[in-house]
Design a protein around this motif. Structure first.
Motif, PDB file in Angstrom:
ATOM      1  N   THR A 109     -35.486 -20.126   4.327  1.00  0.00           N
ATOM      2  CA  THR A 109     -35.011 -21.209   3.714  1.00  0.00           C
ATOM      3  C   THR A 109     -33.868 -20.389   2.511  1.00  0.00           C
ATOM      4  OG1 THR A 109     -36.778 -22.754   3.793  1.00  0.00           O
ATOM      5  CG2 THR A 109     -35.353 -22.989   1.777  1.00  0.00           C
ATOM      6  N   VAL A 110     -32.934 -20.710   2.289  1.00  0.00           N
ATOM      7  CA  VAL A 110     -32.096 -20.050   1.464  1.00  0.00           C
ATOM      8  C   VAL A 110     -31.821 -21.069   0.095  1.00  0.00           C
ATOM      9  CG1 VAL A 110     -29.909 -19.128   1.185  1.00  0.00           C
ATOM     10  CG2 VAL A 110     -30.957 -18.736   3.224  1.00  0.00           C
ATOM     11  N   SER A 111     -32.345 -20.577  -1.007  1.00  0.00           N
ATOM     12  CA  SER A 111     -32.058 -21.576  -2.069  1.00  0.00           C
ATOM     13  C   SER A 111     -30.693 -21.724  -2.553  1.00  0.00           C
ATOM     14  CB  SER A 111     -32.996 -20.978  -3.153  1.00  0.00           C
ATOM     15  OG  SER A 111     -32.640 -19.575  -3.940  1.00  0.00           O
ATOM     16  N   GLU A 112     -30.306 -22.629  -3.367  1.00  0.00           N
ATOM     17  CA  GLU A 112     -28.991 -23.020  -3.638  1.00  0.00           C
ATOM     18  C   GLU A 112     -28.668 -21.767  -4.834  1.00  0.00           C
ATOM     19  OE1 GLU A 112     -25.403 -24.327  -4.047  1.00  0.00           O
ATOM     20  OE2 GLU A 112     -26.944 -24.943  -2.584  1.00  0.00           O
ATOM     21  N   ASN A 113     -29.764 -21.263  -5.493  1.00  0.00           N
ATOM     22  CA  ASN A 113     -29.248 -20.310  -6.590  1.00  0.00           C
ATOM     23  C   ASN A 113     -28.851 -18.829  -5.623  1.00  0.00           C
ATOM     24  OD1 ASN A 113     -29.769 -21.643  -8.941  1.00  0.00           O
ATOM     25  ND2 ASN A 113     -31.631 -21.052  -9.250  1.00  0.00           N
ATOM     26  N   LEU A 114     -29.776 -18.556  -4.687  1.00  0.00           N
ATOM     27  CA  LEU A 114     -29.163 -17.471  -3.717  1.00  0.00           C
ATOM     28  C   LEU A 114     -27.760 -17.412  -3.209  1.00  0.00           C
ATOM     29  CD1 LEU A 114     -30.147 -14.875  -2.535  1.00  0.00           C
ATOM     30  CD2 LEU A 114     -31.204 -15.865  -0.677  1.00  0.00           C
ATOM     31  N   ARG A 115     -27.687 -18.759  -2.762  1.00  0.00           N
ATOM     32  CA  ARG A 115     -26.128 -19.013  -2.191  1.00  0.00           C
ATOM     33  C   ARG A 115     -25.273 -18.790  -3.144  1.00  0.00           C
ATOM     34  NH1 ARG A 115     -26.568 -21.485   2.779  1.00  0.00           N
ATOM     35  NH2 ARG A 115     -28.365 -22.480   3.325  1.00  0.00           N
ATOM     36  N   GLN A 116     -25.475 -19.125  -4.557  1.00  0.00           N
ATOM     37  CA  GLN A 116     -24.435 -18.778  -5.469  1.00  0.00           C
ATOM     38  C   GLN A 116     -24.377 -17.234  -6.071  1.00  0.00           C
ATOM     39  OE1 GLN A 116     -25.200 -21.625  -8.616  1.00  0.00           O
ATOM     40  NE2 GLN A 116     -25.069 -23.445  -7.318  1.00  0.00           N
ATOM     41  N   LEU A 123     -23.057  -6.871  -9.809  1.00  0.00           N
ATOM     42  CA  LEU A 123     -22.088  -5.881 -10.861  1.00  0.00           C
ATOM     43  C   LEU A 123     -22.521  -6.035 -12.132  1.00  0.00           C
ATOM     44  CD1 LEU A 123     -18.757  -5.896  -9.127  1.00  0.00           C
ATOM     45  CD2 LEU A 123     -20.011  -3.864  -9.312  1.00  0.00           C
ATOM     46  N   THR A 124     -22.666  -7.294 -12.695  1.00  0.00           N
ATOM     47  CA  THR A 124     -23.083  -7.689 -14.023  1.00  0.00           C
ATOM     48  C   THR A 124     -24.622  -7.856 -14.346  1.00  0.00           C
ATOM     49  OG1 THR A 124     -22.669 -10.009 -13.663  1.00  0.00           O
ATOM     50  CG2 THR A 124     -20.888  -8.907 -14.290  1.00  0.00           C
ATOM     51  N   MET A 125     -25.224  -7.711 -13.177  1.00  0.00           N
ATOM     52  CA  MET A 125     -26.699  -7.835 -13.352  1.00  0.00           C
ATOM     53  C   MET A 125     -27.106  -9.354 -13.895  1.00  0.00           C
ATOM     54  SD  MET A 125     -28.262  -5.283 -12.489  1.00  0.00           S
ATOM     55  CE  MET A 125     -27.886  -3.316 -12.512  1.00  0.00           C
ATOM     56  N   ASN A 126     -26.249 -10.327 -13.278  1.00  0.00           N
ATOM     57  CA  ASN A 126     -26.484 -11.661 -13.697  1.00  0.00           C
ATOM     58  C   ASN A 126     -27.002 -12.586 -12.408  1.00  0.00           C
ATOM     59  OD1 ASN A 126     -26.059 -12.893 -16.381  1.00  0.00           O
ATOM     60  ND2 ASN A 126     -24.499 -11.507 -16.212  1.00  0.00           N
ATOM     61  N   THR A 127     -27.716 -12.153 -11.366  1.00  0.00           N
ATOM     62  CA  THR A 127     -28.051 -12.626 -10.332  1.00  0.00           C
ATOM     63  C   THR A 127     -28.835 -13.774 -10.349  1.00  0.00           C
ATOM     64  OG1 THR A 127     -29.890 -11.248  -9.846  1.00  0.00           O
ATOM     65  CG2 THR A 127     -27.628 -10.671  -8.647  1.00  0.00           C
ATOM     66  N   GLY A 128     -29.658 -13.700 -11.561  1.00  0.00           N
ATOM     67  CA  GLY A 128     -30.629 -14.876 -11.742  1.00  0.00           C
ATOM     68  C   GLY A 128     -32.274 -14.761 -11.755  1.00  0.00           C
ATOM     69  N   HIS A 129     -32.499 -13.428 -11.316  1.00  0.00           N
ATOM     70  CA  HIS A 129     -33.693 -13.009 -11.013  1.00  0.00           C
ATOM     71  C   HIS A 129     -34.502 -12.958 -12.193  1.00  0.00           C
ATOM     72  CE1 HIS A 129     -31.899 -11.505  -7.154  1.00  0.00           C
ATOM     73  NE2 HIS A 129     -33.161 -11.896  -6.716  1.00  0.00           N
ATOM     74  N   ALA A 130     -35.748 -13.105 -12.292  1.00  0.00           N
ATOM     75  CA  ALA A 130     -36.434 -12.947 -13.335  1.00  0.00           C
ATOM     76  C   ALA A 130     -37.406 -11.731 -13.582  1.00  0.00           C
ATOM     77  CB  ALA A 130     -37.442 -14.161 -13.657  1.00  0.00           C
ATOM     78  N   GLU A 131     -37.074 -10.775 -12.694  1.00  0.00           N
ATOM     79  CA  GLU A 131     -37.706  -9.503 -12.719  1.00  0.00           C
ATOM     80  C   GLU A 131     -37.000  -8.677 -11.753  1.00  0.00           C
ATOM     81  OE1 GLU A 131     -41.383  -9.883  -9.446  1.00  0.00           O
ATOM     82  OE2 GLU A 131     -41.863 -10.106 -11.739  1.00  0.00           O
ATOM     83  N   ALA A 156     -29.941 -19.873 -12.236  1.00  0.00           N
ATOM     84  CA  ALA A 156     -28.641 -19.985 -11.942  1.00  0.00           C
ATOM     85  C   ALA A 156     -27.756 -18.575 -12.318  1.00  0.00           C
ATOM     86  CB  ALA A 156     -27.810 -21.341 -12.368  1.00  0.00           C
ATOM     87  N   PRO A 157     -27.107 -18.184 -11.052  1.00  0.00           N
ATOM     88  CA  PRO A 157     -26.608 -16.985 -11.198  1.00  0.00           C
ATOM     89  C   PRO A 157     -25.422 -17.048 -12.415  1.00  0.00           C
ATOM     90  CG  PRO A 157     -26.903 -17.359  -8.855  1.00  0.00           C
ATOM     91  CD  PRO A 157     -27.217 -18.717  -9.592  1.00  0.00           C
ATOM     92  N   GLY A 158     -25.322 -16.005 -13.298  1.00  0.00           N
ATOM     93  CA  GLY A 158     -24.464 -16.191 -14.230  1.00  0.00           C
ATOM     94  C   GLY A 158     -25.041 -16.697 -15.528  1.00  0.00           C
TER      95      GLY A 158
END
Length: 515
Positions: A109-116, A123-131, A156-158
């Motif tokens: 299952t690919v989450s919407e956040n991962l798709r984005q 590059l900007t370290m804004n992928t949305g991961h918590a760790e 959400a990325p960004g």
């Protein structure tokens, strides 16, 4: 000043000039050295470049100009450079989604956040991961890319900045997907060769890709070359390596960064940090810096082992920028000679102690050891004895110390093969070959390196041996206690020794008897 690129020395390396001829005060550099040496930080090297000319360079012995040095996260800025080259070649759009490159590695299952998540998010370290994803990637038996893609993307990325070394690995993996090359192979003809890098290497993942976010080793001058390339808006030796647009984007504030954390609060670009004073930098753990000062047309490369990187930067900010003026300064031969001498005498502290070998005495079967100024010690009883060790985590069977008036050698038998560590009394002695460290365990000292050693008898029955891995960052201390026919060795790695918060060396000690 910054626009006069045609005046920059265009060789593969840098020219050398007096500080004053480039508008830099020799006294300010001397003040920096004094503060650095008084800081308690283990500085390894520095190179200050102004107007394309090296005005000061120094290495704290046993480090030397020809040695590569582990960059840790400063490697990220080289990975970002590779992405910039891909963009210049028209082979990559940084707004492309990450999942589009890895259709065979996606989770069920690919989450919407991962798709984005896009290349720019990485590059900007804004992928949305918590760790940070890298610890789980390293711990997994699965493909590192697949492990990264399987991690939850909580934001959400960004919208959420998090320094994530796994993101940088994914940049290298995307480059491999696009070109079929590793980062190292891709950068060789495009960056490393044009800028004259030699002797470099880059750690690889179990899948054979460069680790990207860490693991690169280059020389101090190579760090300065990367900074100079960016200072010159991507131009080198009359050719455009990177576009000026990429340089501007990569080094500008693309996102908010870490709040209330000194120089880490100034914003983040594409794997570059913004700094106070309007500077920007690539940096790596323990104080590996490529600092670019555009308004001064200057670059500072620094390596070391610092438990407090902000303290290191504060020492730089306090002394280096203020010493740079427009135009030239009057030549000051007295200050220049004093600076040259101080740079030549830079040295990491040697082992404190008061006992060494009697001068002029070399054994014919044994050594005579004595306290400086007189008085005998029983160390001759330990010379050239074979110590049979109890079972240990290193698989080492035997040790032997061979002492002389200048120092000695610790011979180690491991897996039926000999190894040796050389040391001097009150001075550094450099080993002859690059090897994996025989006392490395638990992830400590993962890269092969030449080793320098210094030692002293701190009491009649205790030998303290300090080692530095001169092609890496860290060091190790062996505290050897002799009790009649028994030997005990306790380890203290330099991270545990210098940490601002108490850290315990994870390795167990050694125990042995004369056999």
């Amino acid at each position: 000043m910054l626009g006069e690129i045609e005046n920059v020395w265009w060789g593969e390396g840098f020219g050398r000039a007096t500080p004053e001829s480039q508008g830099v005060s020799s006294r300010s550099i001397r003040d920096f050295l004094a503060a650095a040496n008084a800081s308690g930080i283990s500085w390894h090297s520095l190179m200050l470049v102004r107007h394309g000319q090296v005005v000061a360079e120094g290495w704290w012995k046993p480090y030397e100009p020809g040695f590569v040095h582990s960059l840790y996260s400063l490697s990220k800025s080289f990975t970002s450079t590779a992405i910039g080259l891909l963009v210049k070649e028209g082979k990559l759009d940084i707004h492309a989604s990450v999942v589009s490159f890895f259709p065979d590695d996606l989770p069920g299952t690919v989450s919407e956040n991962l798709r984005q998540v896009t290349v720019r998010s990485l590059l900007t370290m804004n992928t949305g991961h918590a760790e940070d994803t890298m610890p789980k990637m390293r711990a997994s038996s699965a493909n590192w890319v697949r492990t990264w893609l399987a991690q939850p993307v909580e934001y959400a990325p960004g919208t959420h900045f998090l320094y994530n070394t796994g993101n940088t690995y994914m940049l290298g993996a995307i480059l491999h997907k696009v070109t079929g090359l590793t980062l190292e192979d891709y950068l060789k003809p495009r960056l490393f060769q044009p800028l004259g890098f030699t002797g470099y290497d880059w750690e690889v993942s179990p899948q054979g890709l460069n680790t990207a976010g860490y693991g690169l080793r280059v020389k101090t001058e190579d760090i300065a070359k990367l900074g100079q390339l960016y200072l010159q808006k991507g131009k080198w030796k009359g050719s455009e390596i990177l576009t000026g647009q990429w340089v501007d984007e990569a080094t500008s504030k693309q996102t908010e960064s870490q709040v209330n954390n000194g120089d880490w609060s100034e914003g983040y670009g594409y794997q570059f940090w913004r700094c106070t004073h309007g500077f920007y930098r690539g940096d790596g753990a323990y104080g590996q810096f490529c600092i670019v000062m555009p308004q001064y047309d200057a670059v500072l490369a620094v390596t070391g082992q610092s438990p407090d990187m902000q303290k290191s930067m504060n020492i730089i900010w306090d002394h280096i920028p203020g010493g740079m003026k427009d135009g030239v300064l009057p030549e000051n031969s007295e200050e220049q000679m004093a600076l040259k001498k101080e740079l030549s005498l830079l040295e990491l502290p040697v082992v404190a102690g008061g006992i060494s070998v009697l001068p002029g005495v070399k054994k014919g079967g044994g050594s005579s050891l004595a306290e400086r100024g007189g008085g005998s010690v029983p160390a001759a009883a330990y010379d050239r004895k074979h110590w049979v060790l109890a079972e240990n985590e290193f698989g080492i069977r035997r040790l032997m110390f061979d002492f002389s008036e200048k120092g000695g050698v610790l011979y180690v038998e491991k897996d039926g093969r000999p190894a040796k560590l050389e040391f001097g009394w009150g001075k550094w002695v450099l080993g002859r070959s690059r090897e994996m460290y025989v006392f490395g365990a638990g992830g400590l000292f993962p890269m092969p390196s030449r080793v320098a050693g210094t030692a002293s008898w701190v009491s009649d029955h205790e030998l303290r041996l300090n080692l530095r891995f001169v092609e890496a960052i860290f060091g190790d201390t062996l505290i050897c206690r002799f009790e009649g026919s028994e030997l005990k060795v306790v380890f203290l790695n330099s991270v545990a020794e210098t940490a601002t918060k108490k850290t315990v060396d994870p390795r167990k000690g050694l125990e042995g008897r004369i056999g």
